[in-house]
Design a protein around this motif. Sequence first.
Motif, PDB file in Angstrom:
ATOM      1  N   HIS A  25       8.553  -3.766  -9.745  1.00  0.00           N
ATOM      2  CA  HIS A  25       7.214  -3.164  -9.974  1.00  0.00           C
ATOM      3  C   HIS A  25       7.106  -3.333 -11.528  1.00  0.00           C
ATOM      4  CE1 HIS A  25       3.373  -1.178 -10.383  1.00  0.00           C
ATOM      5  NE2 HIS A  25       3.317  -1.398  -9.411  1.00  0.00           N
TER       6      HIS A  25
ATOM      7  N   TRP B 293       3.590  -5.415  -3.591  1.00  0.00           N
ATOM      8  CA  TRP B 293       2.219  -5.398  -2.675  1.00  0.00           C
ATOM      9  C   TRP B 293       1.266  -5.490  -3.616  1.00  0.00           C
ATOM     10  CZ3 TRP B 293      -1.684  -1.787  -3.035  1.00  0.00           C
ATOM     11  CH2 TRP B 293      -1.462  -0.681  -4.011  1.00  0.00           C
ATOM     12  N   TRP B 294       0.907  -5.224  -4.721  1.00  0.00           N
ATOM     13  CA  TRP B 294       0.021  -5.211  -5.449  1.00  0.00           C
ATOM     14  C   TRP B 294      -0.739  -6.740  -5.998  1.00  0.00           C
ATOM     15  CZ3 TRP B 294       0.722  -7.652  -9.765  1.00  0.00           C
ATOM     16  CH2 TRP B 294       2.036  -8.101 -10.199  1.00  0.00           C
TER      17      TRP B 294
ATOM     18  N   TRP C 174       3.797   3.082  -0.976  1.00  0.00           N
ATOM     19  CA  TRP C 174       3.339   3.530  -2.213  1.00  0.00           C
ATOM     20  C   TRP C 174       2.261   4.622  -1.957  1.00  0.00           C
ATOM     21  CZ3 TRP C 174       4.147   1.987  -7.233  1.00  0.00           C
ATOM     22  CH2 TRP C 174       3.102   2.492  -8.120  1.00  0.00           C
TER      23      TRP C 174
ATOM     24  N   VAL D  14      -0.236   7.828  -2.953  1.00  0.00           N
ATOM     25  CA  VAL D  14      -1.429   8.013  -3.815  1.00  0.00           C
ATOM     26  C   VAL D  14      -1.809   9.466  -3.715  1.00  0.00           C
ATOM     27  CG1 VAL D  14      -3.956   7.414  -4.303  1.00  0.00           C
ATOM     28  CG2 VAL D  14      -2.185   5.495  -3.629  1.00  0.00           C
TER      29      VAL D  14
ATOM     30  N   VAL E 264       0.047   3.467   1.099  1.00  0.00           N
ATOM     31  CA  VAL E 264      -1.192   2.637   1.174  1.00  0.00           C
ATOM     32  C   VAL E 264      -0.973   1.058   1.297  1.00  0.00           C
ATOM     33  CG1 VAL E 264      -2.646   3.871  -0.248  1.00  0.00           C
ATOM     34  CG2 VAL E 264      -1.451   2.307  -1.436  1.00  0.00           C
TER      35      VAL E 264
ATOM     36  N   LEU F 223      -8.582   0.911  -3.327  1.00  0.00           N
ATOM     37  CA  LEU F 223      -8.499   1.093  -1.876  1.00  0.00           C
ATOM     38  C   LEU F 223      -9.348   2.292  -1.711  1.00  0.00           C
ATOM     39  CD1 LEU F 223      -4.886   0.357  -0.833  1.00  0.00           C
ATOM     40  CD2 LEU F 223      -6.910  -0.865  -0.378  1.00  0.00           C
TER      41      LEU F 223
ATOM     42  N   SER G 265      -7.665   3.568   3.378  1.00  0.00           N
ATOM     43  CA  SER G 265      -7.791   1.993   3.520  1.00  0.00           C
ATOM     44  C   SER G 265      -6.410   1.509   3.073  1.00  0.00           C
ATOM     45  CB  SER G 265      -8.847   1.584   2.572  1.00  0.00           C
ATOM     46  OG  SER G 265      -8.619  -0.199   2.826  1.00  0.00           O
ATOM     47  N   ARG G 266      -5.839   0.320   3.620  1.00  0.00           N
ATOM     48  CA  ARG G 266      -4.878  -0.402   3.137  1.00  0.00           C
ATOM     49  C   ARG G 266      -5.270  -1.852   2.971  1.00  0.00           C
ATOM     50  NH1 ARG G 266      -2.296   2.858   7.051  1.00  0.00           N
ATOM     51  NH2 ARG G 266      -0.806   4.412   6.234  1.00  0.00           N
TER      52      ARG G 266
ATOM     53  N   LEU H 154      -6.271  -4.333   0.850  1.00  0.00           N
ATOM     54  CA  LEU H 154      -6.571  -4.736  -0.486  1.00  0.00           C
ATOM     55  C   LEU H 154      -7.465  -5.821  -0.800  1.00  0.00           C
ATOM     56  CD1 LEU H 154      -5.248  -3.616  -3.317  1.00  0.00           C
ATOM     57  CD2 LEU H 154      -3.343  -5.009  -2.851  1.00  0.00           C
TER      58      LEU H 154
ATOM     59  N   ARG I 183     -10.643  -6.152  -2.803  1.00  0.00           N
ATOM     60  CA  ARG I 183     -11.104  -7.258  -3.988  1.00  0.00           C
ATOM     61  C   ARG I 183     -12.375  -7.908  -3.725  1.00  0.00           C
ATOM     62  NH1 ARG I 183      -4.570  -8.440  -4.030  1.00  0.00           N
ATOM     63  NH2 ARG I 183      -4.305  -7.335  -6.030  1.00  0.00           N
TER      64      ARG I 183
ATOM     65  N   PRO J 192      -0.561  -2.719 -12.643  1.00  0.00           N
ATOM     66  CA  PRO J 192      -0.412  -2.626 -11.368  1.00  0.00           C
ATOM     67  C   PRO J 192       0.005  -1.405 -10.675  1.00  0.00           C
ATOM     68  CG  PRO J 192       0.604  -4.553 -12.070  1.00  0.00           C
ATOM     69  CD  PRO J 192       0.231  -3.786 -13.197  1.00  0.00           C
ATOM     70  N   MET J 193       0.535  -0.347 -11.688  1.00  0.00           N
ATOM     71  CA  MET J 193       0.796   0.834 -11.112  1.00  0.00           C
ATOM     72  C   MET J 193      -0.535   1.764 -10.612  1.00  0.00           C
ATOM     73  SD  MET J 193       1.989   3.104 -14.468  1.00  0.00           S
ATOM     74  CE  MET J 193       1.072   3.070 -15.983  1.00  0.00           C
TER      75      MET J 193
ATOM     76  N   ALA K 141      -2.511   0.015  -9.018  1.00  0.00           N
ATOM     77  CA  ALA K 141      -3.344  -0.628  -7.827  1.00  0.00           C
ATOM     78  C   ALA K 141      -3.716   0.213  -6.412  1.00  0.00           C
ATOM     79  CB  ALA K 141      -2.469  -1.754  -7.337  1.00  0.00           C
ATOM     80  N   GLY K 142      -3.191   1.306  -6.319  1.00  0.00           N
ATOM     81  CA  GLY K 142      -3.654   1.978  -5.230  1.00  0.00           C
ATOM     82  C   GLY K 142      -5.014   2.671  -5.324  1.00  0.00           C
ATOM     83  N   ASP K 143      -5.469   3.115  -6.495  1.00  0.00           N
ATOM     84  CA  ASP K 143      -6.505   3.794  -6.566  1.00  0.00           C
ATOM     85  C   ASP K 143      -7.438   3.341  -7.666  1.00  0.00           C
ATOM     86  OD1 ASP K 143      -4.460   4.588  -8.508  1.00  0.00           O
ATOM     87  OD2 ASP K 143      -4.503   6.635  -8.160  1.00  0.00           O
TER      88      ASP K 143
ATOM     89  N   THR L 165      -5.423  -6.590 -11.128  1.00  0.00           N
ATOM     90  CA  THR L 165      -4.093  -6.318 -11.714  1.00  0.00           C
ATOM     91  C   THR L 165      -3.681  -7.299 -12.973  1.00  0.00           C
ATOM     92  OG1 THR L 165      -2.908  -7.266  -9.875  1.00  0.00           O
ATOM     93  CG2 THR L 165      -3.210  -5.001  -9.938  1.00  0.00           C
TER      94      THR L 165
END
Lengths: 291, 291
Positions: free
Chosen positions: A157, A198-199, A224, A226, A242, B119, B123-124, B126, B130, B158-159, B161-163, B168
């Motif tokens: 990552h 994944w991102w 990952w 959140v 997620v 997300l 939700s997963r 992505l 987008r 990208p860290m 990307a979950g929220d 990214t």
Amino acid sequence: MNAAANAAPRALRGRLDLCAINTATLGHRAPIATVIDQVARAGFGAIAPWRREIEGADVQAIARHIADAGLAVSGYCRSTYFPAATVEGARAAIEDNRRALRDAATLNAACFIMVVGSLPPGSRDLAGARAQVSDGIGALLEEARTLGVALALEPLHPMYAGDRSCLTTLAEALDICDALDPAGDGGIGVAVDCYHVWWDPALAASIARAGQGGRILAFHVCDWLVPTTDMLLDRGMMGDGVIDIAGMRAGVERAGFAGAVECEIFSAANWWRREAKDTLSVCAERFQSVC
Amino acid sequence: MNAAANAAPRALRGRLDLCAINTATLGHRAPIATVIDQVARAGFGAIAPWRREIEGADVQAIARHIADAGLAVSGYCRSTYFPAATVEGARAAIEDNRRALRDAATLNAACFIMVVGSLPPGSRDLAGARAQVSDGIGALLEEARTLGVALALEPLHPMYAGDRSCLTTLAEALDICDALDPAGDGGIGVAVDCYHVWWDPALAASIARAGQGGRILAFHVCDWLVPTTDMLLDRGMMGDGVIDIAGMRAGVERAGFAGAVECEIFSAANWWRREAKDTLSVCAERFQSVC
């Protein structure tokens, strides 16, 4: 294109023999002999040990123990970082990796996991670090082929780009593979770890490209969370975060990957505090219901 | 290709008029009127305020205060996240952003910074997030052009990307720009933030591509600390980390960027605890010596 390409993903229910446990998932708290027995007893088909558990011990005896327990070795973790501030440092890293490669061969590992490192202290030269990585991997390739242990480049990552890995995307890892192995002779490929990639908006394209080259050597799963509260030691159990893990597994298997699906969770505050058998039990359940 | 392309980077020594302070750098501890005066008194040429400082206040009065202080507005932070669990939620986000765009125009901001979200809870998907982002930005473009405030898509690290941001990489941001503005009419581009994109192996190529399209609307600086102890609030002062900021500035300026170089530091444990004038003084020194 691999023969398995375009097939539906494998069913994992009732097939823990297709699933592997990376020993980091259990927090490196018990001797490797104990961990081997725990993983085998829980029904998994493979294990991925770390050098800290192997080096200085009787590697052949450990290899026999693993084989006698009915386990395959899905990968051997992991390379010494390549980038160094001095020529001597870079050379020492390569030699260190050469020794580890031989242990990987003794263990009959499917691949040697390459976590490549990044900027030496005081450096801001990311391009230079990348060049050292490519050179270092190149220096190992012939021996890897001779030993029959493929080098699995694992992009980490991007939050680790400052220290642990200047290799951050599958595309970049595949570029290195293509540069060092233009004819596709093998001995080099990638480890696809959900957590690290994944991102990536180019993920599907990179997985397809990796598959066409027969380059997918390993597939690692975890999740990952959140929020993520620690950049290194707060990975989640599959299903608790997620990542669309099932979707990603379908992708790598469509691209031809037919190896063990390996669970690797660094979790200081949660899974590492539980009994190993409980963590393994949840892993088994999640492999079959989430992945 | 922009006229400024291939020129040497601008000298920043003695040219704080080319440098901007994002108000987040001071921790949002003082009223915006105070911050405007502090930034102007320290000699900077521009400021980038946040909506929390503007909304519900007399926006025209703030705009006058900024102009009277001799400051430009390098950007207005930031968009409401687009992805939502419901159609109503997605629509509300767009309307919210429309109102903010009007404030950006009142402030005479060079651009409206788009931090796009990711997300929705639970939700997963992505790819779905987008798509919602692209749709949401598309819904704003005509009004942005009418108002004369360009939409600056800011890929986040990208860290997040979950929220915080499913966007990214610069490449992905430029893909959205090209899809929504195929003729290059403008009103949409990217914000290049060192902290978010420094690790990207495609960075140089993406900056060059952005420059060819005249798409670089903002350039943000701070530094990546090793180790980073908090994923959100541990950004470093320029020079204290591992990013080659001068090299990146040379790249964006070669690609035609001629706007203010903006410092944006989230630093709960360090810079936000210092006196504003001290933090600004160090910013000024580092702009001239490091960037």
